[in-house]
Design a protein around this motif. Structure first.
Motif, short mmCIF file in Angstrom:
data_model
loop_
_atom_site.label_atom_id
_atom_site.label_comp_id
_atom_site.label_asym_id
_atom_site.label_seq_id
_atom_site.Cartn_x
_atom_site.Cartn_y
_atom_site.Cartn_z
N ASP A 172 1.02 -1.50 -0.34
CA ASP A 172 0.30 -0.18 0.33
C ASP A 172 1.03 1.32 -0.24
OD1 ASP A 172 -1.96 -1.33 0.17
OD2 ASP A 172 -2.32 -1.60 2.33
N ARG A 173 0.14 2.59 -0.30
CA ARG A 173 1.00 3.78 -0.62
C ARG A 173 0.22 4.59 -0.42
NH1 ARG A 173 5.90 2.88 -4.62
NH2 ARG A 173 5.38 0.72 -4.75
N ASN A 233 -6.62 -4.45 -1.74
CA ASN A 233 -7.45 -5.72 -0.55
C ASN A 233 -6.79 -6.79 0.12
OD1 ASN A 233 -9.65 -4.17 -1.10
ND2 ASN A 233 -10.78 -4.78 -2.95
N GLN A 234 -5.68 -7.02 -1.36
CA GLN A 234 -5.12 -8.44 -0.58
C GLN A 234 -4.27 -8.01 -0.13
OE1 GLN A 234 -2.75 -10.43 -4.61
NE2 GLN A 234 -4.15 -8.82 -5.73
N ASN A 235 -3.66 -6.98 0.95
CA ASN A 235 -2.72 -6.46 1.79
C ASN A 235 -4.10 -6.70 3.69
OD1 ASN A 235 -1.22 -6.62 0.92
ND2 ASN A 235 -1.41 -4.21 -0.18
N SER A 265 -12.24 5.90 -2.40
CA SER A 265 -13.05 4.69 -3.32
C SER A 265 -12.77 3.88 -3.90
CB SER A 265 -13.18 5.83 -5.03
OG SER A 265 -11.79 6.72 -4.94
N ASP A 266 -14.02 3.15 -4.10
CA ASP A 266 -13.37 2.02 -4.18
C ASP A 266 -12.97 1.23 -5.84
OD1 ASP A 266 -13.56 0.35 -1.40
OD2 ASP A 266 -15.54 1.53 -1.41
N GLY A 298 -9.05 -2.88 -4.90
CA GLY A 298 -9.07 -2.04 -3.35
C GLY A 298 -9.53 -0.48 -3.20
N TYR A 299 -8.33 0.08 -3.11
CA TYR A 299 -9.43 1.47 -2.93
C TYR A 299 -8.43 2.48 -2.07
CZ TYR A 299 -7.96 0.33 2.07
OH TYR A 299 -7.29 -0.17 3.38
#
Length: 453
Positions: A349-350, A373-375, A428-429, A437-438
């Motif tokens: 993620d950033r 969403n994988q994190n 926002s997704d 992710g979002y």
């Protein structure tokens, strides 16, 4: 008088013999492996690409000039030839990577000089004074190489179950091996001090330090050259700007010289503002020079106008979120740091940070989290919350920051108005629940802000 290889420092240690044996085996494997030969040919051809070959030639001539000067000062003699060639092959040919680092981070110049005088340089020199028997070196060298490779691979898979424990074990073995090598070296050196410590040994120790110090100017000049090449090569793909590339390059050279930052700003402004005439180049250079002077002594900004852009770009410095310079774009004045990873994962993620406003003051601050969403969603949210609170403290005060952030979360996505400033959170997704992710934003907008962006 007869000369032997030892007269030129080529009395190889067992460690050097072991290294040469493995390098020879590796070379033979590449030559006799059918699929490896084309790859080796491509590597050699890339190595001697005209521009790279010119750099290698310039570097070699520069090193030769440094050696000549040291010899003239009686700081170099023929027994130092082997260590000089090794330095040329190992350190000299990394100059392009050091220059790239210096180009991206000009302040790293001090670090280049400081690294030559670290304690590790002394430790490594003493460790290299002696070596184990050849059969030990032949076993030890590949073991240490594979151990280092295993650690490097494990660090990229640190999120897998049990991997942290394996990494701790491997690092422990690496540390133990290093201590054994150092202990053995110090024990032998301490027992034969008079044999090791001589004028030739002192030269061997000081030579890499002197060569490195003399090499730093070359790295800096190479970084300047690479900056000019990279900064203006992108403009060659823009038909409207190809006619002013040569003019822009010479104007930049006269205006900024070896100021890497100034050159990069000019190239960015030409692209970002679509400058396509000589007058525009002159105005952009004048604006950059004014900005460089202002940054050395930023003016105070009244709270009623907004925030000092030179202070705002450092609001989140403790988290590594320092923006680039505050500069004019086609629509506004702007500074940003677009992406800082929260960890070392490949798809980490950033966090991004943006400062927007007009020439005198920043009027809009935005903190953004780009997450997958994988994190770990909790980890990402905690990191975002921590930085969001730090930003609110800078804008308001410590006492109110937490309360304001809680109220913003409650009213999301509607904005709060605090002291005339709009504070809003939104999300926002994208994609699906598994692979998507979002993006989450905290926006703080001053009453003097104009426009929607």
């Amino acid at each position: 008088m007869s000369f032997t290889l030892a007269n030129f420092g080529f009395d190889l240690s067992n460690r050097e013999i072991a290294t040469l044996i493995y390098l020879g085996l590796l070379l033979a494997a590449v030559i006799f492996w059918k699929k490896g030969r084309p790859l080796a040919h491509d590597v050699v051809r890339a190595f001697f690409f005209p521009k790279l070959a010119l750099i290698w030639l310039s570097m070699s001539l520069y090193v030769a000039a440094c050696v000549w000067l040291l010899a003239w000062l009686s700081l170099w003699d023929w027994p130092n030839l082997k260590s000089t060639l090794l330095w040329w092959l190992t350190v000299g040919f990394t100059c392009i990577f050091e220059a790239q680092q210096l180009k991206d981070k000009p302040y790293a110049l001090r670090k280049l000089v400081r690294d030559a005088f670290t304690l590790s340089a002394i430790i490594l020199f003493i460790a290299e004074l002696v070596s184990f028997p050849l059969w030990v070196e032949l076993l030890m060298l590949p073991s240490l190489v594979f151990l280092t490779l295993f650690i490097a691979v494990g660090e990229h898979q640190a999120d897998k179950p049990g991997m942290p424990r394996v990494l701790n074990l491997l690092r422990g073995l690496q540390t133990l091996a290093g201590l054994i090598i150092l202990g053995f070296s110090y024990w032998l050196v301490a027992g034969r001090v008079t044999d090791f410590w001589s004028l030739d040994t002192l030269r061997e120790f000081g030579l890499p330090l002197l060569l490195w110090l003399m090499f730093v100017p070359f790295i800096f000049l190479l970084a300047v050259y690479m900056t000019y090449e990279e900064a203006f090569i992108h403009l060659q793909t823009r038909p409207r700007q190809t006619s002013i590339i040569r003019y822009a390059r010479w104007r930049a050279l006269l205006a900024f010289g070896w100021n890497i930052d100034g050159v990069k700003r000019l190239a960015r402004d030409i692209r970002g503002r679509d400058i396509a005439d000589k007058q525009g180049i002159k105005e952009a250079i004048g604006e950059i020079n004014r900005a460089l002077k202002i940054e050395k002594n930023p003016p105070a900004v009244a709270r009623a106008e907004g925030w000092s852009p030179y202070a705002a770009r450092l609001f989140l410095e403790e988290y590594g979120l320092v923006t680039d310079d505050y500069h004019r774009t086609q629509c506004e004045w702007f500074a940003h740091i677009p992406s800082v990873k929260l960890n070392d994962k490949v798809l980490a993620d950033r966090i991004s940070y943006y400062v927007t406003g007009h020439e005198r003051a920043a009027t809009r601050l935005r903190l953004a989290l780009d997450a997958s969403n994988q994190n770990d969603a909790k980890e990402a949210q905690c990191a975002f919350d921590e930085r969001a609170l730090a930003l609110l403290v800078k804008v308001f005060d410590v006492e109110r920051a937490t309360t304001i952030y809680l109220r913003a979360q409650t009213s999301e996505p509607e904005a709060l108005v605090i002291d005339g400033m709009r504070v809003s959170l939104d999300r926002s997704d994208w994609g699906d629940v598994r692979l998507g992710g979002y993006v989450r934003n905290l926006t703080i907008q001053h009453p003097m802000h104009q426009g929607d962006n």
